[in-house]
Design a protein around this motif. Sequence first.
Motif, PDB file in Angstrom:
ATOM      1  N   VAL A 131      54.763  26.096  31.638  1.00 50.38           N
ATOM      2  CA  VAL A 131      54.538  27.520  31.873  1.00 50.38           C
ATOM      3  C   VAL A 131      54.267  27.777  33.349  1.00 50.38           C
ATOM      4  O   VAL A 131      54.743  28.768  33.926  1.00 50.38           O
ATOM      5  N   THR A 132      53.527  26.871  33.984  1.00 47.59           N
ATOM      6  CA  THR A 132      53.209  27.045  35.395  1.00 47.59           C
ATOM      7  C   THR A 132      54.458  27.076  36.268  1.00 47.59           C
ATOM      8  O   THR A 132      54.515  27.799  37.267  1.00 47.59           O
ATOM      9  N   THR A 133      55.485  26.310  35.894  1.00 50.82           N
ATOM     10  CA  THR A 133      56.716  26.327  36.690  1.00 50.82           C
ATOM     11  C   THR A 133      57.357  27.710  36.692  1.00 50.82           C
ATOM     12  O   THR A 133      58.044  28.072  37.662  1.00 50.82           O
ATOM     13  N   TYR A 134      57.136  28.473  35.643  1.00 53.81           N
ATOM     14  CA  TYR A 134      57.697  29.829  35.583  1.00 53.81           C
ATOM     15  C   TYR A 134      56.826  30.826  36.343  1.00 53.81           C
ATOM     16  O   TYR A 134      57.344  31.712  37.039  1.00 53.81           O
ATOM     17  N   ILE A 135      55.497  30.695  36.226  1.00 56.57           N
ATOM     18  CA  ILE A 135      54.649  31.668  36.917  1.00 56.57           C
ATOM     19  C   ILE A 135      54.683  31.471  38.428  1.00 56.57           C
ATOM     20  O   ILE A 135      54.372  32.395  39.187  1.00 56.57           O
ATOM     21  N   LEU A 136      55.084  30.279  38.884  1.00 61.15           N
ATOM     22  CA  LEU A 136      55.201  30.055  40.321  1.00 61.15           C
ATOM     23  C   LEU A 136      56.289  30.920  40.948  1.00 61.15           C
ATOM     24  O   LEU A 136      56.334  31.078  42.169  1.00 61.15           O
ATOM     25  N   ARG A 137      57.179  31.462  40.129  1.00 65.78           N
ATOM     26  CA  ARG A 137      58.298  32.253  40.645  1.00 65.78           C
ATOM     27  C   ARG A 137      57.946  33.722  40.797  1.00 65.78           C
ATOM     28  O   ARG A 137      58.786  34.512  41.219  1.00 65.78           O
ATOM     29  N   MET A 138      56.739  34.107  40.418  1.00 68.34           N
ATOM     30  CA  MET A 138      56.334  35.507  40.546  1.00 68.34           C
ATOM     31  C   MET A 138      55.124  35.613  41.468  1.00 68.34           C
ATOM     32  O   MET A 138      54.424  34.632  41.693  1.00 68.34           O
ATOM     33  N   PRO A 139      54.879  36.792  42.043  1.00 66.50           N
ATOM     34  CA  PRO A 139      53.702  36.956  42.905  1.00 66.50           C
ATOM     35  C   PRO A 139      52.426  36.628  42.153  1.00 66.50           C
ATOM     36  O   PRO A 139      52.316  36.858  40.948  1.00 66.50           O
ATOM     37  N   THR A 140      51.455  36.097  42.869  1.00 64.88           N
ATOM     38  CA  THR A 140      50.210  35.673  42.248  1.00 64.88           C
ATOM     39  C   THR A 140      49.546  36.804  41.486  1.00 64.88           C
ATOM     40  O   THR A 140      49.101  36.628  40.348  1.00 64.88           O
ATOM     41  N   HIS A 141      49.453  37.983  42.115  1.00 66.13           N
ATOM     42  CA  HIS A 141      48.742  39.083  41.464  1.00 66.13           C
ATOM     43  C   HIS A 141      49.455  39.529  40.191  1.00 66.13           C
ATOM     44  O   HIS A 141      48.822  39.966  39.236  1.00 66.13           O
ATOM     45  N   THR A 142      50.781  39.386  40.160  1.00 69.78           N
ATOM     46  CA  THR A 142      51.523  39.721  38.947  1.00 69.78           C
ATOM     47  C   THR A 142      51.214  38.714  37.838  1.00 69.78           C
ATOM     48  O   THR A 142      51.009  39.084  36.676  1.00 69.78           O
ATOM     49  N   ALA A 143      51.158  37.432  38.191  1.00 65.09           N
ATOM     50  CA  ALA A 143      50.874  36.393  37.196  1.00 65.09           C
ATOM     51  C   ALA A 143      49.491  36.575  36.592  1.00 65.09           C
ATOM     52  O   ALA A 143      49.318  36.465  35.368  1.00 65.09           O
ATOM     53  N   VAL A 144      48.489  36.871  37.427  1.00 66.97           N
ATOM     54  CA  VAL A 144      47.131  36.949  36.891  1.00 66.97           C
ATOM     55  C   VAL A 144      46.939  38.186  36.025  1.00 66.97           C
ATOM     56  O   VAL A 144      46.266  38.121  34.987  1.00 66.97           O
ATOM     57  N   VAL A 145      47.518  39.309  36.401  1.00 65.77           N
ATOM     58  CA  VAL A 145      47.332  40.499  35.567  1.00 65.77           C
ATOM     59  C   VAL A 145      48.120  40.366  34.271  1.00 65.77           C
ATOM     60  O   VAL A 145      47.659  40.776  33.196  1.00 65.77           O
ATOM     61  N   LEU A 146      49.314  39.762  34.321  1.00 62.37           N
ATOM     62  CA  LEU A 146      50.085  39.529  33.105  1.00 62.37           C
ATOM     63  C   LEU A 146      49.331  38.603  32.158  1.00 62.37           C
ATOM     64  O   LEU A 146      49.255  38.848  30.947  1.00 62.37           O
ATOM     65  N   GLY A 147      48.757  37.527  32.709  1.00 67.91           N
ATOM     66  CA  GLY A 147      48.003  36.600  31.871  1.00 67.91           C
ATOM     67  C   GLY A 147      46.814  37.262  31.212  1.00 67.91           C
ATOM     68  O   GLY A 147      46.545  37.045  30.021  1.00 67.91           O
ATOM     69  N   HIS A 148      46.091  38.093  31.957  1.00 70.39           N
ATOM     70  CA  HIS A 148      44.942  38.782  31.371  1.00 70.39           C
ATOM     71  C   HIS A 148      45.380  39.765  30.283  1.00 70.39           C
ATOM     72  O   HIS A 148      44.680  39.922  29.268  1.00 70.39           O
ATOM     73  N   LEU A 149      46.506  40.425  30.476  1.00 64.02           N
ATOM     74  CA  LEU A 149      46.975  41.365  29.460  1.00 64.02           C
ATOM     75  C   LEU A 149      47.372  40.643  28.176  1.00 64.02           C
ATOM     76  O   LEU A 149      47.075  41.113  27.067  1.00 64.02           O
ATOM     77  N   VAL A 150      48.045  39.501  28.319  1.00 62.64           N
ATOM     78  CA  VAL A 150      48.402  38.714  27.128  1.00 62.64           C
ATOM     79  C   VAL A 150      47.128  38.208  26.443  1.00 62.64           C
ATOM     80  O   VAL A 150      47.020  38.223  25.206  1.00 62.64           O
ATOM     81  N   ASN A 151      46.170  37.795  27.238  1.00 64.97           N
ATOM     82  CA  ASN A 151      44.890  37.358  26.698  1.00 64.97           C
ATOM     83  C   ASN A 151      44.205  38.490  25.933  1.00 64.97           C
ATOM     84  O   ASN A 151      43.664  38.293  24.834  1.00 64.97           O
ATOM     85  N   SER A 152      44.228  39.695  26.512  1.00 67.03           N
ATOM     86  CA  SER A 152      43.623  40.856  25.849  1.00 67.03           C
ATOM     87  C   SER A 152      44.316  41.158  24.529  1.00 67.03           C
ATOM     88  O   SER A 152      43.665  41.567  23.561  1.00 67.03           O
ATOM     89  N   LEU A 153      45.623  40.965  24.494  1.00 65.58           N
ATOM     90  CA  LEU A 153      46.342  41.156  23.238  1.00 65.58           C
ATOM     91  C   LEU A 153      45.810  40.209  22.168  1.00 65.58           C
ATOM     92  O   LEU A 153      45.663  40.586  20.997  1.00 65.58           O
ATOM     93  N   GLY A 154      45.519  38.982  22.558  1.00 66.83           N
ATOM     94  CA  GLY A 154      44.942  38.027  21.618  1.00 66.83           C
ATOM     95  C   GLY A 154      43.611  38.494  21.071  1.00 66.83           C
ATOM     96  O   GLY A 154      43.352  38.410  19.853  1.00 66.83           O
ATOM     97  N   PHE A 155      42.739  39.028  21.945  1.00 64.91           N
ATOM     98  CA  PHE A 155      41.456  39.543  21.471  1.00 64.91           C
ATOM     99  C   PHE A 155      41.660  40.709  20.507  1.00 64.91           C
ATOM    100  O   PHE A 155      40.964  40.808  19.491  1.00 64.91           O
ATOM    101  N   ALA A 156      42.590  41.594  20.828  1.00 66.86           N
ATOM    102  CA  ALA A 156      42.845  42.740  19.954  1.00 66.86           C
ATOM    103  C   ALA A 156      43.322  42.291  18.579  1.00 66.86           C
ATOM    104  O   ALA A 156      42.949  42.873  17.553  1.00 66.86           O
TER     105      ALA A 156
END
Length: 451
Positions: free
Chosen positions: A304-329
Amino acid sequence: MTGSTDANDANAADDANNPDDGAPVNVRDTLRATPMPVRYLLGGVLVNQLCAFVQTFLVLYLIHRHMSVDAAGLALVAYSAGTILGTMLGGEATSRFGPRMTIVVTMAGAGPLVAVIPALSRSSLLAPLLVVVALAGLLAQAYRPAASVLLSDLMPEKHQVMAFSMMRIALNTGAALAPLIAAGLILVDWDALFWLDGATTLVYAALALALLPRQVPAAHEKAGGTQEAADGPAPLTGRAAYAAMLRDRKYMFYLAAVLLGTITYVQSLIALPLQIDADDYPTGLYSAVLTVSSLVLITCELKVTTYILRMPTHTAVVLGHLVNSLGFAVYGLAAHSPAFILIGAVFEVSGLMIAGPSMFAHPAAFPAALKARYIGTMQATAGLASALGPLFAVFVWTRLDHGFWVLCAVVNGVAGLLAMAGLNRGDGKGSAAGQDEPRQGKTEEVVGGTA
C-alpha cells in the motif's frame, strides 16, 4: 564492526541500489537498498516488541499477586506516565549523545527494572513498586526516538517512508504475537513474563552495542554538503529548540492530529470489545477482529505504501483518516450484524495503512539538529493520547452507545484535516515519498497512531 565501516557500507548500498533516484519506489528496491545496520535495528525492535509484556499484563499480574484493583491501576498509571516522559527524554538524549548510545543505555537500564517487578510485587510496600514501574516505563520507551533517528539517518531519502513502514510492521508483528507468547508463559509461571521481557531487553542492548554504528553521517553529509549549508544558522539546542517547535504552527497542527487520531484509534482496543459484549456477541469476535487487522496490516502495508508514495503527503494523510473514519462509522451499525464489526475493522486498518507511514515518518524530515526532539515530542503526544483514550471511552461510550462511533468518526475526520494542514507545505512539492525539498530549519514550515 566499527561505526565508520557501517556508515561507509550504508553509503555504498545507497549508491549501488539507487542509480535512478527518480524511479518509483517499490518494495523490492527498498529491501535491496536497506543497509545491514537497519536490518539489525529492525530485528532488535521486533525481538524487543515480541516480549513487551509489562503494559499489557501488569494489571492482571498484580491482581494475580493479590494486590487491590486500585493499586494495580495506579501502577499502570505510573508506567504510562513513565513512557510519556521517556519518549521526550529519549529525544533529548538522542540529540546529546547519539542514537546508538541512547538505545544501549536505556535498554540496559530497563531490563533489570522489568525483571525485578515480580520480587517487588510480593512486598507490602507500594511506593518502591511504583517507582520501579515508572522508571521501567521511562527507559523502555526512551529508545524509540533514537531508533527512528537512526533509521532515518541510515536509509536513502527516497526510501524513508517505506523504511518507517517496515518499522511499523516490526512493531505491529511483535504486538500481535506477544499475547500468544504470554499465554504460553502464564501457563508455566506468571513471573516468567517479566523475566523474559527483561532478558530480551538486555539482549537488544547487547545487539545494539555490537551491531549498530557509532556515528552516521546525515543525509546532507552523504551528499557532500556541510551542516551549516544544510541547516542554515547554528542549530538550536535545549529550551530554544522546544520554543522554536512551539512556534511552528504547522507542527502544532500535526501534533494535534496525532493526539486526536490516537485517541480514536485506542477505541478499537478499549471501546470496541465493550461494544461487542454489550451487543451480546461472543468474545471470539474480538479475537477475529485482532487477527484480521494484524494479518491485513502486516501483509499489505508495504505494498500500500508504494501507492501512497505517488500522491502528495497531505492527500495521503487526509484520505487515510477519512477511510479510517468510515471504519468507525461502520462500527456504529454493529447492532444489526456482527459482520459490520469485521467490515469496520478492515476499513480502519486500511486507513491506518494509507495515513500511518507518512504520519509516522514526518518528524524525521526535519534537520538533524531538531529531528530527535521532534520525533520524541510526537511519540510523547501519542503516548499521552493512549493514556487519555480509555477515559474517553469510559465517559463517552457509556452514554452514547452506538452513537459513540459516529463521534469517533467525526473526531478522526478532524484529525485528518489537522494532519493535512500540518503536512501541506503549500508549494506543490510535498510527496509522501519524502522527495520534497528538505526543510531548511524554518520553524514556520515543516509520522503512528499510529497502529
